[in-house]
Design a protein around this motif. Structure first.
Motif, mmCIF file in Angstrom:
data_model
loop_
_atom_site.group_PDB
_atom_site.id
_atom_site.type_symbol
_atom_site.label_atom_id
_atom_site.label_comp_id
_atom_site.label_asym_id
_atom_site.label_seq_id
_atom_site.Cartn_x
_atom_site.Cartn_y
_atom_site.Cartn_z
ATOM 1 N N MET A 129 -19.671 8.680 -23.336
ATOM 2 C CA MET A 129 -19.549 7.943 -21.981
ATOM 3 C C MET A 129 -20.199 8.635 -20.760
ATOM 4 N N SER A 130 -21.132 7.653 -20.115
ATOM 5 C CA SER A 130 -21.825 8.330 -18.842
ATOM 6 C C SER A 130 -21.102 8.806 -17.633
ATOM 7 N N LEU A 131 -21.580 9.396 -17.003
ATOM 8 C CA LEU A 131 -20.722 9.647 -15.566
ATOM 9 C C LEU A 131 -20.539 8.347 -15.008
ATOM 10 N N ARG A 132 -21.520 7.341 -14.868
ATOM 11 C CA ARG A 132 -21.272 6.172 -14.184
ATOM 12 C C ARG A 132 -20.010 5.516 -14.661
ATOM 13 N N GLU A 133 -20.101 5.439 -16.096
ATOM 14 C CA GLU A 133 -18.909 4.510 -16.821
ATOM 15 C C GLU A 133 -17.599 5.476 -16.574
ATOM 16 N N LYS A 134 -17.549 6.948 -16.315
ATOM 17 C CA LYS A 134 -16.468 7.563 -16.112
ATOM 18 C C LYS A 134 -15.950 7.392 -14.746
ATOM 19 N N GLN A 135 -16.984 7.238 -13.699
ATOM 20 C CA GLN A 135 -16.590 6.851 -12.439
ATOM 21 C C GLN A 135 -15.989 5.369 -12.061
ATOM 22 N N LEU A 136 -16.469 4.471 -12.987
ATOM 23 C CA LEU A 136 -15.868 3.138 -13.091
ATOM 24 C C LEU A 136 -14.512 3.236 -13.634
ATOM 25 N N TRP A 137 -14.176 3.789 -14.775
ATOM 26 C CA TRP A 137 -12.837 4.206 -14.833
ATOM 27 C C TRP A 137 -11.921 4.787 -13.741
ATOM 28 N N ILE A 138 -12.292 5.756 -13.426
ATOM 29 C CA ILE A 138 -11.559 6.193 -12.016
ATOM 30 C C ILE A 138 -11.258 5.141 -11.135
ATOM 31 N N SER A 139 -12.318 4.760 -10.739
ATOM 32 C CA SER A 139 -12.272 3.412 -9.634
ATOM 33 C C SER A 139 -11.363 2.651 -10.174
ATOM 34 N N LEU A 140 -11.349 1.977 -11.322
ATOM 35 C CA LEU A 140 -10.324 0.794 -11.685
ATOM 36 C C LEU A 140 -9.017 1.598 -11.854
ATOM 37 N N ILE A 141 -8.794 2.518 -12.280
ATOM 38 C CA ILE A 141 -7.207 3.135 -12.418
ATOM 39 C C ILE A 141 -6.627 3.361 -11.031
ATOM 40 N N VAL A 142 -7.824 4.261 -10.341
ATOM 41 C CA VAL A 142 -7.058 4.529 -8.818
ATOM 42 C C VAL A 142 -6.829 3.254 -8.053
ATOM 43 N N GLY A 143 -7.769 2.122 -8.101
ATOM 44 C CA GLY A 143 -7.525 1.097 -7.154
ATOM 45 C C GLY A 143 -6.491 0.146 -7.734
ATOM 46 N N THR A 144 -6.404 0.122 -8.848
ATOM 47 C CA THR A 144 -5.147 -0.751 -9.480
ATOM 48 C C THR A 144 -3.701 0.062 -8.968
ATOM 49 N N ALA A 145 -3.868 1.431 -9.356
ATOM 50 C CA ALA A 145 -2.456 1.846 -8.968
ATOM 51 C C ALA A 145 -2.249 1.902 -7.131
ATOM 52 N N VAL A 146 -3.313 2.185 -6.598
ATOM 53 C CA VAL A 146 -3.013 2.560 -4.863
ATOM 54 C C VAL A 146 -2.799 0.953 -4.481
ATOM 55 N N TRP A 147 -3.576 -0.009 -4.961
ATOM 56 C CA TRP A 147 -3.394 -1.325 -4.443
ATOM 57 C C TRP A 147 -2.085 -2.087 -4.637
ATOM 58 N N SER A 148 -1.586 -1.623 -5.818
ATOM 59 C CA SER A 148 -0.401 -2.185 -6.419
ATOM 60 C C SER A 148 0.705 -1.543 -5.445
ATOM 61 N N LEU A 149 0.641 -0.331 -5.354
ATOM 62 C CA LEU A 149 1.760 0.513 -4.281
ATOM 63 C C LEU A 149 1.726 -0.171 -2.927
ATOM 64 N N TYR A 150 0.516 -0.597 -2.398
ATOM 65 C CA TYR A 150 0.222 -0.906 -1.397
ATOM 66 C C TYR A 150 0.865 -2.436 -1.218
ATOM 67 N N GLY A 151 0.847 -3.120 -2.243
ATOM 68 C CA GLY A 151 1.112 -4.576 -2.276
ATOM 69 C C GLY A 151 2.826 -4.503 -2.356
ATOM 70 N N TRP A 152 3.279 -3.591 -3.055
ATOM 71 C CA TRP A 152 4.768 -3.579 -3.241
ATOM 72 C C TRP A 152 5.394 -2.933 -1.831
ATOM 73 N N ARG A 153 4.580 -2.291 -1.172
ATOM 74 C CA ARG A 153 5.030 -1.756 0.345
ATOM 75 C C ARG A 153 5.044 -2.783 1.112
ATOM 76 N N LEU A 154 3.998 -3.601 1.099
ATOM 77 C CA LEU A 154 3.761 -4.913 2.067
ATOM 78 C C LEU A 154 4.956 -5.803 1.952
ATOM 79 N N ALA A 155 5.168 -6.075 0.428
ATOM 80 C CA ALA A 155 6.120 -6.824 0.183
ATOM 81 C C ALA A 155 7.537 -6.596 0.740
ATOM 82 N N HIS A 156 7.945 -5.279 0.713
ATOM 83 C CA HIS A 156 8.857 -4.632 1.156
ATOM 84 C C HIS A 156 9.009 -4.923 2.850
#
Length: 159
Positions: free
Chosen positions: A1-28
């Motif tokens: 797996m290339s460096l760029r692919e690993k960076q994309l996976w990091i972006s996908l995982i971090v983005g999903t986690a953080v923005w999901s937590l943000y959405g949960w907080r906003l709903a609250h």
């Protein structure tokens, strides 16, 4: 797996986690009645944005440092996949924003024709503006997720 692919996976995982937590907080925050929604949501957004930037930067730096000896050649498949995914994500973003605005317009028409009090209840209050801003933010986050996932899928398919 290339460096760029690993960076994309990091972006996908971090983005999903953080923005999901943000959405949960906003709903609250939307559910509560006391306090300023605009201030609370704004602070939560800044924290989420900072968390995404710092976490992705640290993750990418660590992966880059671990792969420092491997100098990958220019990957034509990755470049082509990124271009295609970027175009699709832009179209998704435009479509989501148009649908969001059309939905808001239709709701405004419906509220205007039903009752004057209903129309006044949904006037552009600070609370309504915060909700509209977050709908548009959701469009951007979803389009970015589509770009990342599609890039990863196309790279796998083209190799």
């Amino acid at each position: 797996m290339s460096l760029r692919e690993k960076q994309l996976w990091i972006s996908l995982i971090v983005g999903t986690a953080v923005w999901s937590l943000y959405g949960w907080r906003l709903a609250h925050l939307v559910g509560r009645t006391e306090g300023s929604l605009a201030l609370s949501a704004g602070l939560a957004f800044l924290v989420a944005l900072g968390a995404v930037v710092v976490t992705e930067a640290v993750g990418s730096a660590v992966v880059g440092w671990l792969q420092r000896r491997h100098r990958p050649a220019q990957d034509a498949a990755l470049t082509e996949a990124a271009l295609i995914a970027g175009h699709v994500a832009l179209m998704v973003l435009v479509g989501l924003i148009v649908l969001t605005l059309a939905g808001l317009w239709l709701f405004a028409l419906w509220a205007e024709t039903r009752l004057e009090t209903l129309s006044m209840a949904f006037a552009l209050t600070p609370r309504t503006l915060v909700l509209i801003a977050n709908l548009l933010l959701a469009c951007i986050v979803l389009a970015e997720g589509v770009r990342t996932v599609l890039t990863l899928m196309l790279v796998r398919r083209r190799r």
